[in-house]
Design a protein around this motif. Sequence first.
Motif, PDB file in Angstrom:
ATOM      1  N   GLY A   1      -5.211   7.798  -5.076  1.00 31.96           N
ATOM      2  CA  GLY A   1      -4.589   7.147  -3.933  1.00 31.96           C
ATOM      3  C   GLY A   1      -5.541   6.958  -2.762  1.00 31.96           C
ATOM      4  N   PRO A   2      -5.172   6.090  -1.827  1.00 34.60           N
ATOM      5  CA  PRO A   2      -3.945   5.281  -1.811  1.00 34.60           C
ATOM      6  C   PRO A   2      -3.992   4.157  -2.861  1.00 34.60           C
ATOM      7  CG  PRO A   2      -5.340   4.692   0.045  1.00 34.60           C
ATOM      8  CD  PRO A   2      -5.996   5.864  -0.610  1.00 34.60           C
ATOM      9  N   TYR A   3      -2.800   3.690  -3.213  1.00 37.00           N
ATOM     10  CA  TYR A   3      -2.676   2.697  -4.281  1.00 37.00           C
ATOM     11  C   TYR A   3      -2.303   1.339  -3.684  1.00 37.00           C
ATOM     12  CZ  TYR A   3      -2.143   7.184  -6.638  1.00 37.00           C
ATOM     13  OH  TYR A   3      -2.319   8.481  -7.056  1.00 37.00           O
ATOM     14  N   LEU A   4      -2.906   0.280  -4.240  1.00 36.32           N
ATOM     15  CA  LEU A   4      -2.664  -1.078  -3.789  1.00 36.32           C
ATOM     16  C   LEU A   4      -1.944  -1.833  -4.900  1.00 36.32           C
ATOM     17  CD1 LEU A   4      -3.320  -2.880  -1.288  1.00 36.32           C
ATOM     18  CD2 LEU A   4      -5.261  -3.765  -2.599  1.00 36.32           C
TER      19      LEU A   4
ATOM     20  N   THR B   1       0.853  -1.189   0.000  1.00 39.54           N
ATOM     21  CA  THR B   1       0.000   0.000   0.000  1.00 39.54           C
ATOM     22  C   THR B   1       0.886   1.236   0.000  1.00 39.54           C
ATOM     23  OG1 THR B   1      -1.697  -1.189   1.265  1.00 39.54           O
ATOM     24  CG2 THR B   1      -1.843   1.216   1.185  1.00 39.54           C
ATOM     25  N   LEU B   2       0.648   2.122  -0.962  1.00 42.45           N
ATOM     26  CA  LEU B   2       1.424   3.359  -1.087  1.00 42.45           C
ATOM     27  C   LEU B   2       0.483   4.554  -0.964  1.00 42.45           C
ATOM     28  CD1 LEU B   2       2.538   1.250  -3.585  1.00 42.45           C
ATOM     29  CD2 LEU B   2       4.421   2.859  -3.383  1.00 42.45           C
ATOM     30  N   GLU B   3       0.823   5.481  -0.074  1.00 43.54           N
ATOM     31  CA  GLU B   3       0.009   6.681   0.146  1.00 43.54           C
ATOM     32  C   GLU B   3       0.862   7.925  -0.046  1.00 43.54           C
ATOM     33  OE1 GLU B   3      -2.708   6.790   3.499  1.00 43.54           O
ATOM     34  OE2 GLU B   3      -2.233   4.688   3.933  1.00 43.54           O
ATOM     35  N   LYS B   4       0.219   8.957  -0.585  1.00 44.20           N
ATOM     36  CA  LYS B   4       0.844  10.258  -0.797  1.00 44.20           C
ATOM     37  C   LYS B   4       2.138  10.130  -1.601  1.00 44.20           C
ATOM     38  CE  LYS B   4      -1.007  12.140   3.531  1.00 44.20           C
ATOM     39  NZ  LYS B   4      -0.652  12.777   4.829  1.00 44.20           N
ATOM     40  N   VAL B   5       2.030   9.459  -2.717  1.00 44.95           N
ATOM     41  CA  VAL B   5       3.191   9.268  -3.590  1.00 44.95           C
ATOM     42  C   VAL B   5       2.851   9.769  -4.981  1.00 44.95           C
ATOM     43  CG1 VAL B   5       4.085   7.303  -2.285  1.00 44.95           C
ATOM     44  CG2 VAL B   5       2.490   6.915  -4.189  1.00 44.95           C
ATOM     45  N   LYS B   6       3.908  10.017  -5.737  1.00 42.59           N
ATOM     46  CA  LYS B   6       3.739  10.440  -7.125  1.00 42.59           C
ATOM     47  C   LYS B   6       3.999   9.258  -8.057  1.00 42.59           C
ATOM     48  CE  LYS B   6       4.809  15.325  -6.448  1.00 42.59           C
ATOM     49  NZ  LYS B   6       3.430  15.755  -6.805  1.00 42.59           N
TER      50      LYS B   6
ATOM     51  N   ALA C   1      12.698   4.127   1.711  1.00 36.53           N
ATOM     52  CA  ALA C   1      13.396   5.285   2.268  1.00 36.53           C
ATOM     53  C   ALA C   1      13.054   6.560   1.506  1.00 36.53           C
ATOM     54  CB  ALA C   1      14.903   5.045   2.232  1.00 36.53           C
ATOM     55  N   SER C   2      13.003   6.497   0.185  1.00 36.81           N
ATOM     56  CA  SER C   2      12.699   7.698  -0.594  1.00 36.81           C
ATOM     57  C   SER C   2      11.260   8.158  -0.396  1.00 36.81           C
ATOM     58  CB  SER C   2      12.971   7.431  -2.081  1.00 36.81           C
ATOM     59  OG  SER C   2      12.140   6.396  -2.556  1.00 36.81           O
ATOM     60  N   VAL C   3      10.321   7.221  -0.295  1.00 41.75           N
ATOM     61  CA  VAL C   3       8.919   7.607  -0.079  1.00 41.75           C
ATOM     62  C   VAL C   3       8.742   8.241   1.295  1.00 41.75           C
ATOM     63  CG1 VAL C   3       6.580   6.694   0.224  1.00 41.75           C
ATOM     64  CG2 VAL C   3       7.975   5.943  -1.704  1.00 41.75           C
ATOM     65  N   ASN C   4       9.367   7.649   2.306  1.00 39.66           N
ATOM     66  CA  ASN C   4       9.252   8.215   3.662  1.00 39.66           C
ATOM     67  C   ASN C   4       9.872   9.604   3.741  1.00 39.66           C
ATOM     68  OD1 ASN C   4       7.955   5.909   4.584  1.00 39.66           O
ATOM     69  ND2 ASN C   4       9.855   4.923   5.264  1.00 39.66           N
ATOM     70  N   SER C   5      11.008   9.804   3.062  1.00 39.23           N
ATOM     71  CA  SER C   5      11.638  11.124   3.092  1.00 39.23           C
ATOM     72  C   SER C   5      10.806  12.161   2.348  1.00 39.23           C
ATOM     73  CB  SER C   5      13.038  11.044   2.469  1.00 39.23           C
ATOM     74  OG  SER C   5      12.954  10.667   1.097  1.00 39.23           O
ATOM     75  N   GLY C   6       9.951  11.731   1.414  1.00 41.53           N
ATOM     76  CA  GLY C   6       9.103  12.658   0.675  1.00 41.53           C
ATOM     77  C   GLY C   6       7.756  12.910   1.309  1.00 41.53           C
TER      78      GLY C   6
ATOM     79  N   GLY D   1       5.534  10.497   2.182  1.00 44.89           N
ATOM     80  CA  GLY D   1       4.568   9.431   1.944  1.00 44.89           C
ATOM     81  C   GLY D   1       4.801   8.256   2.879  1.00 44.89           C
ATOM     82  N   SER D   2       4.115   7.161   2.620  1.00 46.82           N
ATOM     83  CA  SER D   2       4.239   5.974   3.452  1.00 46.82           C
ATOM     84  C   SER D   2       4.087   4.732   2.590  1.00 46.82           C
ATOM     85  CB  SER D   2       3.190   5.974   4.574  1.00 46.82           C
ATOM     86  OG  SER D   2       1.875   5.914   4.013  1.00 46.82           O
ATOM     87  N   VAL D   3       4.757   3.651   3.033  1.00 47.82           N
ATOM     88  CA  VAL D   3       4.700   2.366   2.349  1.00 47.82           C
ATOM     89  C   VAL D   3       4.500   1.281   3.396  1.00 47.82           C
ATOM     90  CG1 VAL D   3       5.903   0.722   0.868  1.00 47.82           C
ATOM     91  CG2 VAL D   3       6.249   3.169   0.539  1.00 47.82           C
TER      92      VAL D   3
END
Length: 305
Positions: free
Chosen positions: A245-248, A186-191, A270-275, A277-279
Amino acid sequence: MEYVRPAPGAALTPSEAPRLEDEETTRLDRPAPVADDLDGPTRELDAGGDALDRVTEKTGAADVREKEAEPPTKPPPWQRLSSAGALIAVLLALFGFTLVVQLRSNDGDQGLATARQEDLVRILSDLEARDSRLQSEISALETSQRQLTSGVAGRQAALAEAEKRADELGLLAGTKPGVGPGLVITLEKVKASAILNAVQELRGAGGEVMQIAGANGQTVRVVASSYFVDAEGGGIIADGARLTGPYLLSVIGQPQTMQTALQIPGGVVASVNSGGGSVTMEQRGTVEVTAVRKATTLQYARPAS
């Protein structure tokens, strides 16, 4: 007419005295002889005084001959560079270039040297899992080769292998649904770029079949030609379909290997968390990929004979 010089001690007549004085004056006008050395013959000075310049009271004729016999001055060392010296210079230049390349290569490996022990363990586990998967594929291919070349059972084995291969190609092309162990992510707040990075990382870790679903109910089968771009007003566009989003993201493959690949230092998580978002990831024994695509009719490509 020549005049005879009187013997020493003889008296001169008045008529002979002027003649003798003329003879002495004539001899004094001639240049004086100069000795080349103590034992050698004498020679007269020339009118220009060349011999007088070279032979003086401090330097004798022997010194003049030694100076004239001296060899010419040797050229400086850098003008006498031989072919061997040039070869040594080229070898030293090549050695220096190789040393610089090696040092730069060593600098590039400092990322793993500074990684934590847990990260190194995960990377090692990922590599071991990939090696095990490749070894299994090699064994399966060798078994298929033996069956195809076994003689009587070759025709039936070839037919079974063709059907199996058709099913695999259908899964890869997205024309058939798939089921197997894998991950649900699950990916949230990502591009769109983050989703593309996740898909590429999962493929590198052995992900075989995957699909992505949005909160708006749209589901897209992910294949080799899939693309992801950011949509205006939020969300993404995947292969022409708009997802919110969120995307599954569901993927079939070795769960532990794929999860380790996403969690490597500087990776997707790591890149999603720094931006911002969450995984989240969940390993499952059975993951179903139900979205399919229509088979594409090729217009130009044909099998090579």
